[in-house]
Write a protein that holds these residues in place. Structure first.
Motif, PDB file in Angstrom:
ATOM      1  N   MET A 134       0.819  -1.207   0.000  1.00 11.34           N
ATOM      2  CA  MET A 134       0.000   0.000   0.000  1.00 11.34           C
ATOM      3  C   MET A 134       0.856   1.262   0.000  1.00 11.34           C
ATOM      4  O   MET A 134       0.484   2.289  -0.582  1.00 11.34           O
ATOM      5  N   MET A 135       2.027   1.202   0.646  1.00 12.49           N
ATOM      6  CA  MET A 135       2.906   2.367   0.676  1.00 12.49           C
ATOM      7  C   MET A 135       3.565   2.631  -0.668  1.00 12.49           C
ATOM      8  O   MET A 135       4.108   3.721  -0.895  1.00 12.49           O
ATOM      9  N   ALA A 136       3.529   1.640  -1.559  1.00 15.40           N
ATOM     10  CA  ALA A 136       4.038   1.842  -2.911  1.00 15.40           C
ATOM     11  C   ALA A 136       3.046   2.596  -3.791  1.00 15.40           C
ATOM     12  O   ALA A 136       3.338   2.942  -4.925  1.00 15.40           O
ATOM     13  N   THR A 137       1.872   2.843  -3.259  1.00 19.45           N
ATOM     14  CA  THR A 137       0.822   3.598  -3.951  1.00 19.45           C
ATOM     15  C   THR A 137       0.820   5.029  -3.402  1.00 19.45           C
ATOM     16  O   THR A 137       1.579   5.351  -2.475  1.00 19.45           O
ATOM     17  N   PRO A 138      -0.032   5.906  -3.918  1.00 16.18           N
ATOM     18  CA  PRO A 138      -0.092   7.280  -3.369  1.00 16.18           C
ATOM     19  C   PRO A 138      -0.636   7.378  -1.945  1.00 16.18           C
ATOM     20  O   PRO A 138      -0.713   8.486  -1.393  1.00 16.18           O
ATOM     21  N   LEU A 139      -1.027   6.258  -1.326  1.00 17.24           N
ATOM     22  CA  LEU A 139      -1.545   6.298   0.032  1.00 17.24           C
ATOM     23  C   LEU A 139      -0.472   6.759   1.010  1.00 17.24           C
ATOM     24  O   LEU A 139       0.697   6.362   0.901  1.00 17.24           O
ATOM     25  N   SER A 140      -0.854   7.581   1.970  1.00 20.68           N
ATOM     26  CA  SER A 140       0.065   8.003   3.024  1.00 20.68           C
ATOM     27  C   SER A 140      -0.012   7.029   4.194  1.00 20.68           C
ATOM     28  O   SER A 140      -0.958   6.242   4.308  1.00 20.68           O
ATOM     29  N   VAL A 141       0.994   7.090   5.069  1.00 23.60           N
ATOM     30  CA  VAL A 141       0.981   6.244   6.255  1.00 23.60           C
ATOM     31  C   VAL A 141      -0.251   6.535   7.102  1.00 23.60           C
ATOM     32  O   VAL A 141      -0.900   5.623   7.627  1.00 23.60           O
ATOM     33  N   GLU A 142      -0.601   7.804   7.236  1.00 20.71           N
ATOM     34  CA  GLU A 142      -1.766   8.186   8.034  1.00 20.71           C
ATOM     35  C   GLU A 142      -3.049   7.588   7.472  1.00 20.71           C
ATOM     36  O   GLU A 142      -3.914   7.144   8.235  1.00 20.71           O
ATOM     37  N   GLU A 143      -3.176   7.558   6.157  1.00 16.06           N
ATOM     38  CA  GLU A 143      -4.368   6.976   5.547  1.00 16.06           C
ATOM     39  C   GLU A 143      -4.418   5.467   5.762  1.00 16.06           C
ATOM     40  O   GLU A 143      -5.484   4.907   6.047  1.00 16.06           O
ATOM     41  N   ILE A 144      -3.271   4.812   5.656  1.00 12.51           N
ATOM     42  CA  ILE A 144      -3.220   3.361   5.844  1.00 12.51           C
ATOM     43  C   ILE A 144      -3.597   2.988   7.273  1.00 12.51           C
ATOM     44  O   ILE A 144      -4.452   2.113   7.508  1.00 12.51           O
ATOM     45  N   ILE A 145      -2.996   3.663   8.232  1.00 16.53           N
ATOM     46  CA  ILE A 145      -3.237   3.328   9.632  1.00 16.53           C
ATOM     47  C   ILE A 145      -4.653   3.706  10.046  1.00 16.53           C
ATOM     48  O   ILE A 145      -5.328   2.953  10.759  1.00 16.53           O
ATOM     49  N   THR A 146      -5.134   4.855   9.589  1.00 19.47           N
ATOM     50  CA  THR A 146      -6.505   5.253   9.913  1.00 19.47           C
ATOM     51  C   THR A 146      -7.504   4.275   9.307  1.00 19.47           C
ATOM     52  O   THR A 146      -8.511   3.921   9.942  1.00 19.47           O
ATOM     53  N   GLY A 147      -7.242   3.829   8.086  1.00 16.91           N
ATOM     54  CA  GLY A 147      -8.111   2.835   7.461  1.00 16.91           C
ATOM     55  C   GLY A 147      -8.123   1.527   8.230  1.00 16.91           C
ATOM     56  O   GLY A 147      -9.174   0.885   8.362  1.00 16.91           O
ATOM     57  N   GLU A 148      -6.961   1.123   8.739  1.00 13.34           N
ATOM     58  CA  GLU A 148      -6.875  -0.088   9.547  1.00 13.34           C
ATOM     59  C   GLU A 148      -7.681   0.042  10.837  1.00 13.34           C
ATOM     60  O   GLU A 148      -8.429  -0.859  11.217  1.00 13.34           O
ATOM     61  N   ILE A 149      -7.515   1.176  11.516  1.00 16.82           N
ATOM     62  CA  ILE A 149      -8.242   1.385  12.772  1.00 16.82           C
ATOM     63  C   ILE A 149      -9.740   1.475  12.515  1.00 16.82           C
ATOM     64  O   ILE A 149     -10.552   0.935  13.282  1.00 16.82           O
ATOM     65  N   ALA A 150     -10.124   2.148  11.424  1.00 16.88           N
ATOM     66  CA  ALA A 150     -11.549   2.240  11.076  1.00 16.88           C
ATOM     67  C   ALA A 150     -12.124   0.858  10.778  1.00 16.88           C
ATOM     68  O   ALA A 150     -13.287   0.576  11.099  1.00 16.88           O
ATOM     69  N   TRP A 151     -11.314  -0.014  10.186  1.00 17.16           N
ATOM     70  CA  TRP A 151     -11.797  -1.368   9.929  1.00 17.16           C
ATOM     71  C   TRP A 151     -11.964  -2.142  11.235  1.00 17.16           C
ATOM     72  O   TRP A 151     -12.927  -2.885  11.416  1.00 17.16           O
ATOM     73  N   GLY A 152     -11.028  -1.955  12.175  1.00 22.33           N
ATOM     74  CA  GLY A 152     -11.183  -2.585  13.482  1.00 22.33           C
ATOM     75  C   GLY A 152     -12.466  -2.131  14.166  1.00 22.33           C
ATOM     76  O   GLY A 152     -13.170  -2.933  14.778  1.00 22.33           O
ATOM     77  N   ALA A 153     -12.778  -0.836  14.042  1.00 24.09           N
ATOM     78  CA  ALA A 153     -14.028  -0.313  14.602  1.00 24.09           C
ATOM     79  C   ALA A 153     -15.235  -0.916  13.899  1.00 24.09           C
ATOM     80  O   ALA A 153     -16.266  -1.188  14.532  1.00 24.09           O
ATOM     81  N   THR A 154     -15.120  -1.145  12.598  1.00 26.47           N
ATOM     82  CA  THR A 154     -16.210  -1.761  11.843  1.00 26.47           C
ATOM     83  C   THR A 154     -16.448  -3.196  12.301  1.00 26.47           C
ATOM     84  O   THR A 154     -17.597  -3.644  12.398  1.00 26.47           O
ATOM     85  N   LYS A 155     -15.358  -3.919  12.597  1.00 24.11           N
ATOM     86  CA  LYS A 155     -15.509  -5.281  13.124  1.00 24.11           C
ATOM     87  C   LYS A 155     -16.268  -5.247  14.449  1.00 24.11           C
ATOM     88  O   LYS A 155     -17.079  -6.144  14.742  1.00 24.11           O
ATOM     89  N   SER A 156     -16.025  -4.220  15.260  1.00 21.63           N
ATOM     90  CA  SER A 156     -16.757  -4.078  16.520  1.00 21.63           C
ATOM     91  C   SER A 156     -18.238  -3.831  16.266  1.00 21.63           C
ATOM     92  O   SER A 156     -19.096  -4.357  16.985  1.00 21.63           O
ATOM     93  N   VAL A 157     -18.550  -3.035  15.244  1.00 26.60           N
ATOM     94  CA  VAL A 157     -19.947  -2.765  14.904  1.00 26.60           C
ATOM     95  C   VAL A 157     -20.643  -4.040  14.447  1.00 26.60           C
ATOM     96  O   VAL A 157     -21.777  -4.339  14.855  1.00 26.60           O
ATOM     97  N   ILE A 158     -19.980  -4.808  13.588  1.00 22.86           N
ATOM     98  CA  ILE A 158     -20.564  -6.062  13.104  1.00 22.86           C
ATOM     99  C   ILE A 158     -20.860  -6.997  14.270  1.00 22.86           C
ATOM    100  O   ILE A 158     -21.955  -7.575  14.378  1.00 22.86           O
ATOM    101  N   ALA A 159     -19.883  -7.143  15.169  1.00 16.14           N
ATOM    102  CA  ALA A 159     -20.069  -8.020  16.327  1.00 16.14           C
ATOM    103  C   ALA A 159     -21.179  -7.498  17.238  1.00 16.14           C
ATOM    104  O   ALA A 159     -21.943  -8.282  17.812  1.00 16.14           O
ATOM    105  N   THR A 160     -21.281  -6.175  17.355  1.00 17.95           N
ATOM    106  CA  THR A 160     -22.313  -5.585  18.210  1.00 17.95           C
ATOM    107  C   THR A 160     -23.703  -5.830  17.656  1.00 17.95           C
ATOM    108  O   THR A 160     -24.635  -6.169  18.404  1.00 17.95           O
TER     109      THR A 160
END
Length: 255
Positions: free
Chosen positions: A96-122
């Motif tokens: 992903m870092m080989a693309t125009p994505l920034s580190v902040e976008e990658i990590i924020t996307g990861e954390i947002a996905w973790g939050a989404t997993k919490s929503v699904i489980a909830t």
């Protein structure tokens, strides 16, 4: 949510959709096992529990706490073990870092996905608790945005640990020193009012205590001053650990 963050989130969603039947089982069966073992099994021995000046069944007492634990575990597991595997073994972050994505976008996307997993489980667990008549609606619907917000908070601290540990086995330390004490001493299985004052102060310093307080309020359809304090705590907790997670992961990914 920026386009880059959404693309990272979407990538994880696409992978999840390929294995959703397997991923669907733990948040479905785990709360059922807990409710059966603790709620139904112990409820007959314990009887009614004093909470908020009222008498409630032990099953009604622990059900919102189990939901809060579910939110914590899904986000924390996703942004520790799963994120570490994507970063260290699968080299997904490098790609992903080989693309125009920034580190902040990658990590924020990861954390947002973790939050989404919490929503699904909830949502899955809410369906189960509704069958037991343990959630009051429409107040109970607030559990869904709570799951994302709290999931983002626990995902951020999980990602912070991912930026620190050198080997995947070292995740045993934050689980033993951070997750396990919260699991036991955050007002989950017994009221904090009956504990010594120093235990109550320690519990109030733990994020799960405040998530449990909010979960109970939304499940019961009540509003208290403590819920505003708990909400403020989670906001501050996120404001602290989200930048820390970005900082540690930037240091780790950019040599």
């Amino acid at each position: 949510m920026s386009t880059g963050v959404f693309r990272v989130w979407q990538r994880n969603l696409d992978v999840y959709r390929q294995n959703w039947k397997i991923s669907f089982m733990p948040p479905l069966l785990e709360p059922l096992l807990y409710l059966t073992a603790f709620g139904i099994g112990l409820s007959g021995l314990i009887g009614a529990v004093d909470y908020g000046g009222a008498k409630i069944t032990y099953l009604a007492f622990i059900a919102p706490a189990l939901l809060a634990i579910n939110i914590m575990n899904n986000a924390f597991f996703e942004n520790t073990y799963a994120s570490f595997v994507r970063m260290y073994y699968q080299k997904t972050f490098d790609a992903m870092m080989a693309t125009p994505l920034s580190v902040e976008e990658i990590i924020t996307g990861e954390i947002a996905w973790g939050a989404t997993k919490s929503v699904i489980a909830t949502v899955i667990m809410m369906a189960i608790l509704t069958g037991f008549d343990l959630i009051v609606y429409p107040a109970g619907l607030l559990l869904i945005p709570l799951a994302f917000g709290a999931g983002f908070a626990f995902g951020a601290v999980g990602m912070y640990f991912t930026g620190i540990v050198s080997h995947i086995e070292l995740f045993n330390l934050p689980f033993f020193l951070f997750i396990t004490p919260m699991f036991l001493f955050s007002g989950t299985f017994f009221p904090l009012e009956g504990m010594p004052m120093w235990v109550r102060w320690v519990a109030m310093s733990l994020p799960l205590t405040h998530l449990v307080d909010l979960s109970r309020g939304f499940c019961y359809g009540i509003r208290t001053e403590s819920m505003l304090l708990s909400l403020g705590y989670l906001v501050v907790f996120t404001a602290v650990f989200y930048p820390l997670a970005l900082w540690r992961m930037r240091r780790r990914l950019i040599k």
